[in-house]
Design a protein around this motif. Sequence first.
Motif, mmCIF file in Angstrom:
data_model
loop_
_atom_site.group_PDB
_atom_site.id
_atom_site.type_symbol
_atom_site.label_atom_id
_atom_site.label_comp_id
_atom_site.label_asym_id
_atom_site.label_seq_id
_atom_site.Cartn_x
_atom_site.Cartn_y
_atom_site.Cartn_z
ATOM 1 N N UNK A 91 0.861 -1.183 0.000
ATOM 2 C CA UNK A 91 0.000 0.000 0.000
ATOM 3 C C UNK A 91 0.898 1.234 0.000
ATOM 4 N N UNK A 92 0.411 2.280 -0.654
ATOM 5 C CA UNK A 92 1.210 3.482 -0.838
ATOM 6 C C UNK A 92 0.490 4.657 -0.197
ATOM 7 N N UNK A 93 1.262 5.513 0.446
ATOM 8 C CA UNK A 93 0.657 6.704 1.028
ATOM 9 C C UNK A 93 1.702 7.561 1.708
ATOM 10 N N UNK A 94 1.395 8.833 1.846
ATOM 11 C CA UNK A 94 2.308 9.718 2.572
ATOM 12 C C UNK A 94 2.113 9.518 4.069
ATOM 13 N N UNK A 95 3.157 9.851 4.835
ATOM 14 C CA UNK A 95 3.057 9.746 6.283
ATOM 15 C C UNK A 95 2.131 10.819 6.826
ATOM 16 N N UNK A 96 1.278 10.417 7.771
ATOM 17 C CA UNK A 96 0.411 11.369 8.453
ATOM 18 C C UNK A 96 0.795 11.428 9.917
ATOM 19 N N UNK A 97 1.321 12.562 10.360
ATOM 20 C CA UNK A 97 1.798 12.707 11.738
ATOM 21 C C UNK A 97 0.623 12.816 12.696
ATOM 22 N N UNK A 113 8.240 20.160 9.753
ATOM 23 C CA UNK A 113 8.501 21.325 8.903
ATOM 24 C C UNK A 113 7.521 21.395 7.735
ATOM 25 N N UNK A 114 6.490 20.546 7.764
ATOM 26 C CA UNK A 114 5.465 20.594 6.730
ATOM 27 C C UNK A 114 5.850 19.908 5.443
ATOM 28 N N UNK A 115 6.935 19.159 5.458
ATOM 29 C CA UNK A 115 7.371 18.473 4.245
ATOM 30 C C UNK A 115 6.632 17.147 4.081
ATOM 31 N N UNK A 116 6.525 16.695 2.846
ATOM 32 C CA UNK A 116 5.845 15.438 2.546
ATOM 33 C C UNK A 116 6.844 14.282 2.616
ATOM 34 N N UNK A 117 6.410 13.184 3.218
ATOM 35 C CA UNK A 117 7.226 11.966 3.272
ATOM 36 C C UNK A 117 6.373 10.813 2.734
ATOM 37 N N UNK A 118 6.753 10.285 1.579
ATOM 38 C CA UNK A 118 6.020 9.172 0.993
ATOM 39 C C UNK A 118 6.447 7.854 1.626
ATOM 40 N N UNK A 119 5.543 6.887 1.599
ATOM 41 C CA UNK A 119 5.862 5.589 2.180
ATOM 42 C C UNK A 119 5.197 4.446 1.447
ATOM 43 N N UNK A 120 5.772 3.265 1.625
ATOM 44 C CA UNK A 120 5.196 2.018 1.110
ATOM 45 C C UNK A 120 5.224 1.015 2.259
ATOM 46 N N UNK A 121 4.089 0.381 2.499
ATOM 47 C CA UNK A 121 4.014 -0.647 3.537
ATOM 48 C C UNK A 121 3.483 -1.930 2.917
#
Length: 504
Positions: A147-153, A237-245
Amino acid sequence: MVLAKLTVALALLGEASAIQLPLSLPKIPHIPNAVTERKLVDSASLQERIDPDNLLARAKALFEVAGASVDEYNHPTRVIGSEGHRGTLDYIYETIHGLGDYYHISRQDFPAVTGNVYESRLVLAHDVPKSAQPMGLTPPTKDRQPVYGSLGLVSNFGCAESDFPDLTNKIAFISRGTCPFGTKSELAGKAGAVAAVVYNNEEGPLSGTLGTPTPDHVATFGISDKDAAPYLKQLRHGENVDGIAYMDAVVNTITTTNIIAQTTEGDSENCVMLGAHSDSVEAGPGINDDGSGTLSLLEVATQLTNYHVNNCVRFAWWAGEEEGLLGSDYYVSVLPADENRKVRLFMDYDMMAGPNFAYQIYNATNAANPVGSEELRDLYIDFYESNGLNYMFIPFDGRSDYDAFIKNGIPGGGIATGAEGIKSKEEEEMFGGQAGVAYDPCYHQLCDDVSNLNLTAWEWSTKLISHSVATYALSFDGFPERTEVEGKTLLGAPTKYHGHLLHM
């Protein structure tokens, strides 16, 4: 012939349908315990009967039992639900049944949740965090596909719905702390996350369990504080971090079994109880963890048949410890209040033969635990000191099967020889072995086999188990009376461990 005799005996007892025997059992070693004329139990005499050769013979038989799982798991294991664990239960039952009418023996079936992760992968910002580990009892990712998605803090510690933003098609990034990992994963799922990563807020990697499954749990990983640091900085810092799990895993509910054996004689209103867990982790045969405790109890139970006892002795072999103390939790949860009061104390014996051992005593005090726990701790201290052996204290923090007992008013304690912790230089001087190396370098690994046992540590541990049994089987003089238990009153704050894995 042994198997046939056992089947007939069980049928006569009306229990043949309750036990599932494998097609064959290894030859069970004959352990001498010829009873001539029984005398009243005494510690020195019972200790003299402990022979490390008997223990080693039992360990070899248990390893052969673990081999029954090779066809399914590709290696020996005694994890619950496996042929190796079913064979372990049969081995315990047959051994106790073979001692005649000295014990009442019973099997207590209960539902248990078990899980297995076949394959997993976590990629964050094109990197693979080295510390990433699947949480115990994690579900798979959707359709067992990446599954693909950006990290949500997630705010705070992710213990309330208000901590979670809309995480639809995102991977939740959550700090450890305050509440169980299962709660964090569940809330992440409710917020729409496709997976979750819990990062440590203390130094080191993070290995835990989600506990009881819920429909909202999502595939969940743990990572170290060090690995989490750069992603936290970017997110803040408001930057986007993509992830794959990716997680290929199963979570199932099965039926497994506790085995309880109680002496037919002795005051049934005043029982000394002791236990070990019969299962291993999936990764290996568990001959030290906790084959050593299982077999120590079998050997002590065998040799105790040479004696009369004043107080009843109750042995327990728990199933599902590695999944989160399931067997001992279940036993105590269904124990009526009047039966609870008959248990004067519970002694836990988990990992008795660590190869790089230290003689460890749970630091159970009366201030933090049911009164009597400290008196048991002091019995262990006196034993080591009287035999000129060094010892050390370890936290009484819920990592083994004493947990349910002390939470329900029953004094508890126990000893161990060490698990994944690292031996210090001071401890090397106290116990020998090697500093800078784990007490058990094969902890929860395939190499936890017969070669992973220190017979010196195992013999002394089993002698101490004998001493504890003989002392209280003879008399509870000077030991605190049980306090009244109304229902199931939990004592103290929640523990961060529930079994070997963190759960919060």
